[in-house]
Design an enzyme around this catalytic site. Structure first.
Site: not given
Ligand code: CP3
Length: 354
Positions: A27, A31, A40, A77, A154
């Protein structure tokens, strides 16, 4: 395509000698960075950012401008895959991801098909090509997908879950239907990751955030077996270079020994297992990636440096370590603190390499 100037990550993942431990952060684009929040906002919402290759490229590059990182990771994602299967992904502010059409019955699972990934996920492969051009060989690009079980949670629960009641219900009462769901997500993921590799991804990671929520036998049947299928189906060499495969099951503990038998190149380790213990589980079969507790980044620079020193010492000498956190960096972290971590890896790791 430009020659790769810094290949420390690829070498470490293949357990080849390196002069220092490479570092990237799960990640790393996100944010906690004000410049991410700005782009964003410009995109409107998270999925519009993912679907715009130029903006996805921009946020992928942002952490590389701030920190001496040894890899970029594609900005996307894991839930783009079920979105492409027709489940209707959207993000609800404060609640995380939601699916309009969750897959909660045996009949709904039987109705799923492997989508045409070029048609439905072409925006991801466009982003990979754009990022490779922009990187110009500076560091390698990591592609990724979710594990079928993690993505399945999910799809079945319809969003984030703590207890996984519906998918655990399927595991208990209709295990063949859950096998079928794992198979179709695995097949789609093979096509999805191979297309990322064809577009320019130089290593791939499978995020298995929830597999270890299963009892060990169910982990092996549903999560491990479906990741095994993916490992077996991936392109492993391109343009004369190996494409390393990293499996990251959060909370795997002793199951790291099973994961090491899949034929993957490296395993991600979270902070609940010491790297020295993880090394005992896996022997010299795979490289290890991790594993500082992300909470450490809330502490003082001195505590962060000590955390880096302890993590490097726990892995010990020799090749096969990639420094990372044990899970993703959280949105509340002060960006300066991540700089302290990355610099400490540069300063403290050469002594572990011969
Ligand atoms: O690592 C990186 O920088 C690459 C990008 C990446 C994202 N999600 C961007 C993202 C990667 C590799 C993921 C993987 C991901 N997504 C996982 C597995 C890894 C982990 O962290 O456990 C999971 C379970 C998801 C599903 C997901 N996507 C969730 C549960 C959420 C909401 C999280 C939240 O706190 O709101 C996301 C959104 C997401 N994916 C964001 C980012 C940067 C936040 C989006 C935003 O509001 O800008």
């Amino acid at each position: 395509m430009a020659e790769l100037h810094n290949d420390l990550l690829l070498r470490a993942l293949l357990r080849q000698p390196v002069p220092r431990t490479p570092v990237w952060i799960m990640r790393q684009a996100g944010r906690y960075l004000p410049e991410y929040r700005e782009v964003r906002a410009q995109a409107g919402d998270f999925m519009s950012l993912c679907r715009n290759p130029d903006l996805a490229c921009e946020v992928t590059m942002q952490p590389l401008r701030r920190y001496r990182l040894d890899a970029a990771i594609l900005f996307s994602d894991i839930l783009t895959v079920p979105d492409a299967m027709g489940l209707g992904l959207h993000f609800v502010a404060g609640e995380g991801p939601k699916f309009s059409n969750p897959v909660q019955t045996v009949d709904a699972i039987r109705g799923l098909r492997v989508p045409d990934v070029e048609k439905t996920l072409g925006y991801v492969f466009d982003a990979v090509r754009t990022i490779r051009r922009e990187l110009d060989g500076k560091v390698p690009l990591i592609g990724f997908a979710g594990s079928p079980f993690t993505v399945g949670t999910y799809m079945v629960e319809g969003g984030s879950s703590r207890e996984f009641p519906t998918i655990k219900g399927l595991a208990a009462e209709a295990p063949e239907a859950l096998d079928a769901l794992m198979d179709i997500v695995a097949e789609t993921t093979i096509e999805y990751l191979n297309a990322q590799i064809e577009a320019g991804a130089q290593a791939v990671q499978i995020f298995d955030t929830w597999g270890a929520a299963l009892a060990p036998d169910d982990f092996r049947r549903f999560s491990l077996a479906s990741m095994q299928k993916i490992v077996d189906g991936l392109i492993r060499e391109k343009d004369g270079r190996q494409i390393p495969v990293i499996l990251f099951t959060k909370g795997a503990g002793p199951l790291l020994a099973d994961l090491a038998e899949t034929g993957c190149d490296a395993l991600g380790v979270d902070w609940t297992t010491d790297l020295s213990t993880a090394r005992e589980y896996v022997g010299d079969k795979v490289a290890l990636q991790g594993n500082l507790d992300p909470a450490t980044l809330r502490e003082s620079p001195e505590v962060i440096k000590q955390g880096v020193a302890d993590t490097l010492a726990s892995y010990g000498s020799g090749p096969g370590h990639v420094f990372n956190l044990g899970h993703g960096i959280t949105p509340d972290i002060d960006p300066e603190r991540l700089g302290v971590l990355v610099d400490a890896v540069h300063v403290l790791s050469p002594q572990y390499h011969g």
